[in-house]
Design an enzyme around this catalytic site. Structure first.
Site, PDB file in Angstrom:
ATOM      1  N   SER A   1     -34.021  -7.773  -3.996  1.00  0.00           N
ATOM      2  CA  SER A   1     -32.901  -7.357  -4.850  1.00  0.00           C
ATOM      3  C   SER A   1     -33.103  -7.821  -6.289  1.00  0.00           C
ATOM      4  O   SER A   1     -33.803  -8.805  -6.560  1.00  0.00           O
ATOM      5  CB  SER A   1     -31.591  -7.922  -4.304  1.00  0.00           C
TER       6      SER A   1
HETATM    7  N1  SAM Z   1     -32.565 -10.542   0.393  1.00  0.00           N
HETATM    8  C1  SAM Z   1     -33.848  -9.917   0.443  1.00  0.00           C
HETATM    9  C2  SAM Z   1     -34.804 -10.521  -0.545  1.00  0.00           C
HETATM   10  O1  SAM Z   1     -34.404 -11.435  -1.276  1.00  0.00           O
HETATM   11  O2  SAM Z   1     -35.969 -10.098  -0.561  1.00  0.00           O
HETATM   12  C3  SAM Z   1     -33.778  -8.438   0.250  1.00  0.00           C
HETATM   13  C4  SAM Z   1     -33.228  -7.772   1.433  1.00  0.00           C
HETATM   14  S1  SAM Z   1     -33.535  -6.037   1.537  1.00  0.00           S
HETATM   15  C5  SAM Z   1     -32.568  -5.397   0.241  1.00  0.00           C
HETATM   16  C6  SAM Z   1     -32.634  -5.695   3.014  1.00  0.00           C
HETATM   17  C7  SAM Z   1     -33.272  -6.177   4.294  1.00  0.00           C
HETATM   18  O3  SAM Z   1     -32.379  -5.967   5.375  1.00  0.00           O
HETATM   19  C8  SAM Z   1     -34.554  -5.459   4.653  1.00  0.00           C
HETATM   20  O4  SAM Z   1     -35.598  -6.373   4.780  1.00  0.00           O
HETATM   21  C9  SAM Z   1     -34.237  -4.775   5.979  1.00  0.00           C
HETATM   22  O5  SAM Z   1     -35.323  -4.685   6.859  1.00  0.00           O
HETATM   23  C10 SAM Z   1     -33.158  -5.698   6.526  1.00  0.00           C
HETATM   24  N2  SAM Z   1     -32.300  -5.103   7.562  1.00  0.00           N
HETATM   25  C11 SAM Z   1     -31.871  -3.819   7.695  1.00  0.00           C
HETATM   26  N3  SAM Z   1     -31.089  -3.701   8.782  1.00  0.00           N
HETATM   27  C12 SAM Z   1     -31.021  -4.934   9.362  1.00  0.00           C
HETATM   28  C13 SAM Z   1     -30.359  -5.457  10.521  1.00  0.00           C
HETATM   29  N4  SAM Z   1     -29.578  -4.710  11.319  1.00  0.00           N
HETATM   30  N5  SAM Z   1     -30.505  -6.775  10.798  1.00  0.00           N
HETATM   31  C14 SAM Z   1     -31.284  -7.576  10.017  1.00  0.00           C
HETATM   32  N6  SAM Z   1     -31.926  -7.129   8.910  1.00  0.00           N
HETATM   33  C15 SAM Z   1     -31.799  -5.835   8.591  1.00  0.00           C
END
Ligand code: SAM
Length: 217
Positions: free
Chosen positions: A67
């Protein structure tokens, strides 16, 4: 991790903190200090290191993103961390937000759907010396009942609504911060549990990748 280290990217981080965070209204000194300390360039692919502190999200592989710094700061500030909390993070991704939480809270439990991302983030944080993070692979929309209650819960991908499982796993007077809305854009919501109800504060519009899961998309 307490010291502000010269690692070739310190000036970029200090500029990021000043121009993208402080001047846009991020005030919590602990959040500003953590974002100056954590080496953001180590959380992006090597060829993108020069852009790590830029004012936009970046790809991290597996179709996912790290993000934008301002969004990380805004969500973290909204959690009102003082160092005593147990935090649940949904969406580990690169582990950057996880590291910021690990700096500011007592303990972090982070859940990621994609095993490779979870593994890489785990290795990254352990090589940086963090010892207060538990990495789990699975569907974070269900929470982690065996670790509940959580003082804080943060979702770093978008949800159509806050899942009941997460509301149930939040401690009294706890806070949830999550992007809620459609797949295209969302509102950043902060919910504070107070007695039997929830106080809701809207923090503005945002755009996140969707959470894929039982209570997601
Ligand atoms: N906070 C992270 C960083 O600092 O790099 C960025 C997160 S990214 C925007 C969103 C993440 O949520 C992705 O890695 C995706 O695979 C994960 N995600 C999507 N659905 C999910 C779920 N049901 N449970 C856990 N993680 C999930």
């Amino acid at each position: 991790m307490n010291e502000l280290r010269e690692d070739g990217f310190l000036k970029e981080r200090l500029d990021m903190v000043e121009y993208q965070l402080r001047r846009r209204g991020i005030r919590d000194p602990r959040v500003l200090a953590a974002m100056a300390r954590v080496p953001r360039h180590l959380f992006v692919p090597p060829q993108l290191r020069g852009e790590a502190c830029a004012d936009y999200p970046l790809p991290i592989g597996a179709g996912q993103t790290i993000s934008q710094p301002y969004i990380v700061a805004r969500m973290t500030e909204a959690l009102e961390l003082n160092g005593t909390e147990k935090v649940l993070e949904i969406g580990t991704g690169s582990g950057y937000q996880t590291a910021i939480l690990a700096e500011l809270a007592r303990e972090v439990c982070t859940v990621e759907r994609i095993p490779e991302l979870s593994e890489e983030a785990g290795e990254r944080l352990s090589s940086l010396g963090y010892t207060n993070v538990r990495f789990l692979v699975g569907d974070g929309t269900l929470g982690v009942p065996e670790e509940a209650p959580f003082d804080r819960i943060i979702a770093t991908a978008s949800l159509p609504r806050i899942p009941n499982a997460l509301l149930a796993q939040l401690a009294d007077y706890g806070i949830i911060v999550a992007p809620i809305g459609g797949r295209g854009f969302q509102r950043l919501l902060k919910l504070r549990k107070s007695g039997d109800g929830f106080e809701e504060i809207e923090l503005g519009e945002c755009r996140f990748v969707p959470i894929i899961g039982k209570e997601g998309w």
